[in-house]
Design a protein around this motif. Structure first.
Motif, PDB file in Angstrom:
ATOM      1  N   SER A  24       0.827  -1.206   0.000  1.00  0.00           N
ATOM      2  CA  SER A  24       0.000   0.000   0.000  1.00  0.00           C
ATOM      3  C   SER A  24       0.861   1.257   0.000  1.00  0.00           C
ATOM      4  O   SER A  24       0.577   2.238   0.710  1.00  0.00           O
ATOM      5  CB  SER A  24      -0.952  -0.006   1.203  1.00  0.00           C
ATOM      6  N   GLY A  25       1.933   1.230  -0.783  1.00  0.00           N
ATOM      7  CA  GLY A  25       2.780   2.411  -0.920  1.00  0.00           C
ATOM      8  C   GLY A  25       3.663   2.701   0.270  1.00  0.00           C
ATOM      9  O   GLY A  25       4.232   3.796   0.372  1.00  0.00           O
ATOM     10  N   ALA A  26       3.789   1.751   1.188  1.00  0.00           N
ATOM     11  CA  ALA A  26       4.618   1.972   2.370  1.00  0.00           C
ATOM     12  C   ALA A  26       5.408   0.716   2.704  1.00  0.00           C
ATOM     13  O   ALA A  26       4.990  -0.398   2.375  1.00  0.00           O
ATOM     14  CB  ALA A  26       3.755   2.382   3.562  1.00  0.00           C
ATOM     15  N   GLU A  27       6.549   0.920   3.346  1.00  0.00           N
ATOM     16  CA  GLU A  27       7.353  -0.215   3.781  1.00  0.00           C
ATOM     17  C   GLU A  27       6.796  -0.738   5.100  1.00  0.00           C
ATOM     18  O   GLU A  27       6.582   0.028   6.035  1.00  0.00           O
ATOM     19  CB  GLU A  27       8.806   0.221   3.963  1.00  0.00           C
ATOM     20  N   ARG A  28       6.573  -2.046   5.150  1.00  0.00           N
ATOM     21  CA  ARG A  28       6.006  -2.652   6.357  1.00  0.00           C
ATOM     22  C   ARG A  28       6.779  -3.908   6.721  1.00  0.00           C
ATOM     23  O   ARG A  28       7.435  -4.523   5.874  1.00  0.00           O
ATOM     24  CB  ARG A  28       4.521  -2.992   6.143  1.00  0.00           C
ATOM     25  N   LEU A  29       6.632  -4.293   7.992  1.00  0.00           N
ATOM     26  CA  LEU A  29       7.227  -5.532   8.465  1.00  0.00           C
ATOM     27  C   LEU A  29       6.117  -6.550   8.684  1.00  0.00           C
ATOM     28  O   LEU A  29       5.084  -6.234   9.288  1.00  0.00           O
ATOM     29  CB  LEU A  29       7.990  -5.295   9.770  1.00  0.00           C
ATOM     30  N   VAL A  30       6.331  -7.753   8.193  1.00  0.00           N
ATOM     31  CA  VAL A  30       5.330  -8.807   8.339  1.00  0.00           C
ATOM     32  C   VAL A  30       6.021 -10.101   8.759  1.00  0.00           C
ATOM     33  O   VAL A  30       7.246 -10.223   8.711  1.00  0.00           O
ATOM     34  CB  VAL A  30       4.544  -9.040   7.025  1.00  0.00           C
TER      35      VAL A  30
ATOM     36  N   VAL B 104      -0.202 -18.165   1.047  1.00  0.00           N
ATOM     37  CA  VAL B 104       0.506 -17.688   2.236  1.00  0.00           C
ATOM     38  C   VAL B 104      -0.280 -16.554   2.889  1.00  0.00           C
ATOM     39  O   VAL B 104      -0.822 -15.685   2.199  1.00  0.00           O
ATOM     40  CB  VAL B 104       1.925 -17.180   1.886  1.00  0.00           C
ATOM     41  N   ASP B 105      -0.351 -16.579   4.212  1.00  0.00           N
ATOM     42  CA  ASP B 105      -0.938 -15.484   4.991  1.00  0.00           C
ATOM     43  C   ASP B 105       0.190 -14.752   5.718  1.00  0.00           C
ATOM     44  O   ASP B 105       1.014 -15.391   6.390  1.00  0.00           O
ATOM     45  CB  ASP B 105      -1.922 -16.016   6.037  1.00  0.00           C
ATOM     46  N   PHE B 106       0.219 -13.433   5.596  1.00  0.00           N
ATOM     47  CA  PHE B 106       1.195 -12.619   6.303  1.00  0.00           C
ATOM     48  C   PHE B 106       0.476 -11.723   7.318  1.00  0.00           C
ATOM     49  O   PHE B 106      -0.622 -11.222   7.032  1.00  0.00           O
ATOM     50  CB  PHE B 106       1.975 -11.718   5.334  1.00  0.00           C
ATOM     51  N   VAL B 107       1.078 -11.534   8.470  1.00  0.00           N
ATOM     52  CA  VAL B 107       0.514 -10.630   9.462  1.00  0.00           C
ATOM     53  C   VAL B 107       1.519  -9.521   9.736  1.00  0.00           C
ATOM     54  O   VAL B 107       2.728  -9.766   9.855  1.00  0.00           O
ATOM     55  CB  VAL B 107       0.151 -11.378  10.771  1.00  0.00           C
ATOM     56  N   GLU B 108       1.029  -8.300   9.831  1.00  0.00           N
ATOM     57  CA  GLU B 108       1.911  -7.159  10.086  1.00  0.00           C
ATOM     58  C   GLU B 108       2.389  -7.177  11.534  1.00  0.00           C
ATOM     59  O   GLU B 108       1.634  -7.513  12.452  1.00  0.00           O
ATOM     60  CB  GLU B 108       1.183  -5.845   9.815  1.00  0.00           C
ATOM     61  N   VAL B 109       3.658  -6.821  11.739  1.00  0.00           N
ATOM     62  CA  VAL B 109       4.223  -6.742  13.089  1.00  0.00           C
ATOM     63  C   VAL B 109       4.927  -5.401  13.256  1.00  0.00           C
ATOM     64  O   VAL B 109       5.288  -4.743  12.276  1.00  0.00           O
ATOM     65  CB  VAL B 109       5.223  -7.892  13.357  1.00  0.00           C
ATOM     66  N   LYS B 110       5.094  -5.010  14.517  1.00  0.00           N
ATOM     67  CA  LYS B 110       5.814  -3.782  14.862  1.00  0.00           C
ATOM     68  C   LYS B 110       6.984  -4.155  15.764  1.00  0.00           C
ATOM     69  O   LYS B 110       6.834  -4.993  16.666  1.00  0.00           O
ATOM     70  CB  LYS B 110       4.892  -2.817  15.609  1.00  0.00           C
ATOM     71  N   LEU B 111       8.136  -3.549  15.544  1.00  0.00           N
ATOM     72  CA  LEU B 111       9.313  -3.890  16.335  1.00  0.00           C
ATOM     73  C   LEU B 111       9.161  -3.537  17.805  1.00  0.00           C
ATOM     74  O   LEU B 111       9.856  -4.093  18.655  1.00  0.00           O
ATOM     75  CB  LEU B 111      10.550  -3.196  15.760  1.00  0.00           C
ATOM     76  N   ASP B 112       8.257  -2.616  18.120  1.00  0.00           N
ATOM     77  CA  ASP B 112       8.072  -2.211  19.520  1.00  0.00           C
ATOM     78  C   ASP B 112       6.847  -2.868  20.156  1.00  0.00           C
ATOM     79  O   ASP B 112       6.435  -2.496  21.248  1.00  0.00           O
ATOM     80  CB  ASP B 112       7.967  -0.693  19.624  1.00  0.00           C
ATOM     81  N   GLU B 113       6.255  -3.871  19.488  1.00  0.00           N
ATOM     82  CA  GLU B 113       5.088  -4.560  20.033  1.00  0.00           C
ATOM     83  C   GLU B 113       5.372  -6.057  20.132  1.00  0.00           C
ATOM     84  O   GLU B 113       5.909  -6.667  19.204  1.00  0.00           O
ATOM     85  CB  GLU B 113       3.854  -4.333  19.144  1.00  0.00           C
ATOM     86  N   GLU B 114       5.003  -6.656  21.261  1.00  0.00           N
ATOM     87  CA  GLU B 114       5.249  -8.083  21.470  1.00  0.00           C
ATOM     88  C   GLU B 114       4.315  -8.944  20.626  1.00  0.00           C
ATOM     89  O   GLU B 114       3.179  -8.556  20.343  1.00  0.00           O
ATOM     90  CB  GLU B 114       5.077  -8.436  22.953  1.00  0.00           C
ATOM     91  N   ILE B 115       4.817 -10.106  20.247  1.00  0.00           N
ATOM     92  CA  ILE B 115       4.026 -11.062  19.482  1.00  0.00           C
ATOM     93  C   ILE B 115       4.185 -12.439  20.119  1.00  0.00           C
ATOM     94  O   ILE B 115       5.087 -12.659  20.941  1.00  0.00           O
ATOM     95  CB  ILE B 115       4.468 -11.120  18.009  1.00  0.00           C
ATOM     96  N   ASP B 116       3.322 -13.366  19.753  1.00  0.00           N
ATOM     97  CA  ASP B 116       3.385 -14.733  20.267  1.00  0.00           C
ATOM     98  C   ASP B 116       3.908 -15.658  19.176  1.00  0.00           C
ATOM     99  O   ASP B 116       3.386 -15.665  18.047  1.00  0.00           O
ATOM    100  CB  ASP B 116       2.004 -15.208  20.714  1.00  0.00           C
ATOM    101  N   VAL B 117       4.931 -16.429  19.514  1.00  0.00           N
ATOM    102  CA  VAL B 117       5.527 -17.371  18.560  1.00  0.00           C
ATOM    103  C   VAL B 117       5.820 -18.698  19.249  1.00  0.00           C
ATOM    104  O   VAL B 117       5.804 -18.781  20.481  1.00  0.00           O
ATOM    105  CB  VAL B 117       6.842 -16.810  17.957  1.00  0.00           C
ATOM    106  N   GLU B 118       6.089 -19.726  18.472  1.00  0.00           N
ATOM    107  CA  GLU B 118       6.475 -21.038  18.987  1.00  0.00           C
ATOM    108  C   GLU B 118       7.969 -21.240  18.738  1.00  0.00           C
ATOM    109  O   GLU B 118       8.436 -21.076  17.611  1.00  0.00           O
ATOM    110  CB  GLU B 118       5.679 -22.150  18.294  1.00  0.00           C
ATOM    111  N   ILE B 119       8.713 -21.599  19.797  1.00  0.00           N
ATOM    112  CA  ILE B 119      10.161 -21.739  19.712  1.00  0.00           C
ATOM    113  C   ILE B 119      10.565 -23.166  20.078  1.00  0.00           C
ATOM    114  O   ILE B 119      10.084 -23.707  21.080  1.00  0.00           O
ATOM    115  CB  ILE B 119      10.868 -20.741  20.655  1.00  0.00           C
ATOM    116  N   PRO B 120      11.482 -23.789  19.324  1.00  0.00           N
ATOM    117  CA  PRO B 120      11.933 -25.159  19.653  1.00  0.00           C
ATOM    118  C   PRO B 120      12.625 -25.208  21.018  1.00  0.00           C
ATOM    119  O   PRO B 120      13.409 -24.320  21.355  1.00  0.00           O
ATOM    120  CB  PRO B 120      12.923 -25.483  18.530  1.00  0.00           C
ATOM    121  N   LEU B 121      12.320 -26.253  21.791  1.00  0.00           N
ATOM    122  CA  LEU B 121      12.993 -26.511  23.073  1.00  0.00           C
ATOM    123  C   LEU B 121      13.950 -27.673  22.856  1.00  0.00           C
ATOM    124  O   LEU B 121      13.530 -28.774  22.505  1.00  0.00           O
ATOM    125  CB  LEU B 121      11.971 -26.853  24.157  1.00  0.00           C
TER     126      LEU B 121
END
Length: 245
Positions: free
Chosen positions: A82-88, A105-122
């Motif tokens: 949409s004419g702007a640089e974004r992080l997804v 593929v589904d992409f979701v927008e993220v912000k570097l200063d906002e927390e997100i939930d992810v799954e990490i290998p143990l």
């Protein structure tokens, strides 16, 4: 049950932001999807809190390269939307059930200063003391639900299980995580444990079961009781014969 208090973990964080070329997609439907695939692209969609649902097209090879990278699905990606640089980030994706080719593929927008939930290998490292003594290592979680900012996403969380004794546990609270990284599980949630072999556990559980100790005694008493009538019957037989005489 004893808990391991010397467990340690390491979380590798920080990664270069991936780049992905996207193009606008105005039409929808199977016809458009077929046209895109012939041109070397596939349909996708991007959305977020400040980004309306936006149909786009991407090159499947570029997406697969990202999925196969160190961070995989947890990669932060820079795109022009949409004419702007974004992080997804990749929220979801699907393959063709027969050809096993990437389809959507589904992409979701993220912000570097906002927390997100992810799954990490143990990852469990080392050989537990309890395993050396004959126990079995049980890993309850292969991945952990983690909350952090996109630029702090760990590659993996490693735990040294070497000091773990038989019946020892590693709980969520024993993890040593980098600042700004948290695991979304209860503090006393078991992640890894060393348990007794199944056959030994079954024997122990049977011995500990209510009435287990009384059963042999009851069986022994029953055996004596059953033997008594037989003895009496044997003794009574000659008396009966004597009467006939």
């Amino acid at each position: 049950m004893s808990a391991a208090t010397t467990s340690s973990s390491s979380a590798s964080t920080g990664s270069a932001i991936a780049q992905l070329s996207v193009s606008a997609r105005l039409a929808a439907g199977k016809g458009e999807a077929k046209r895109l695939r012939k041109s070397g692209q596939i349909p996708a969609i991007a959305y977020g809190k400040t980004l309306a649902s936006t149909p786009i097209a991407v090159a499947p090879k570029e997406v697969i390269t990202i999925l196969k990278s160190e961070h995989g699905k947890n990669s932060v990606i820079r795109v022009q939307l949409s004419g702007a640089e974004r992080l997804v980030m990749i929220r979801d994706y699907s393959y063709h059930p027969v050809r096993r080719e990437l389809e959507h593929v589904d992409f979701v927008e993220v912000k570097l200063d906002e927390e997100i939930d992810v799954e990490i290998p143990l990852i469990a490292t080392g050989k537990a003391e309890g395993v050396v003594k004959g126990g079995l290592l049980r890993q309850v979680y292969r991945t952990l639900p983690v909350r952090c900012r996109p630029d702090r996403i760990p590659l993996k969380i490693e735990v040294d299980v070497t000091p773990l004794e038989l019946n020892g546990h590693i709980f969520t609270q024993h993890l040593k995580l980098d600042e700004g990284v948290s695991v979304r599980l209860p503090a006393e949630q078991t992640l890894i444990a060393v348990v007794a072999p199944e056959k030994d556990r079954s024997a122990d559980e049977a011995a500990a079961a209510p009435g287990a100790a009384a059963a042999p005694a009851a069986a022994a008493a029953g055996g004596k009781a059953a033997a008594a009538p037989a003895k009496d019957a044997k003794a009574a037989a000659p008396a009966k014969d004597a009467k006939k005489k």
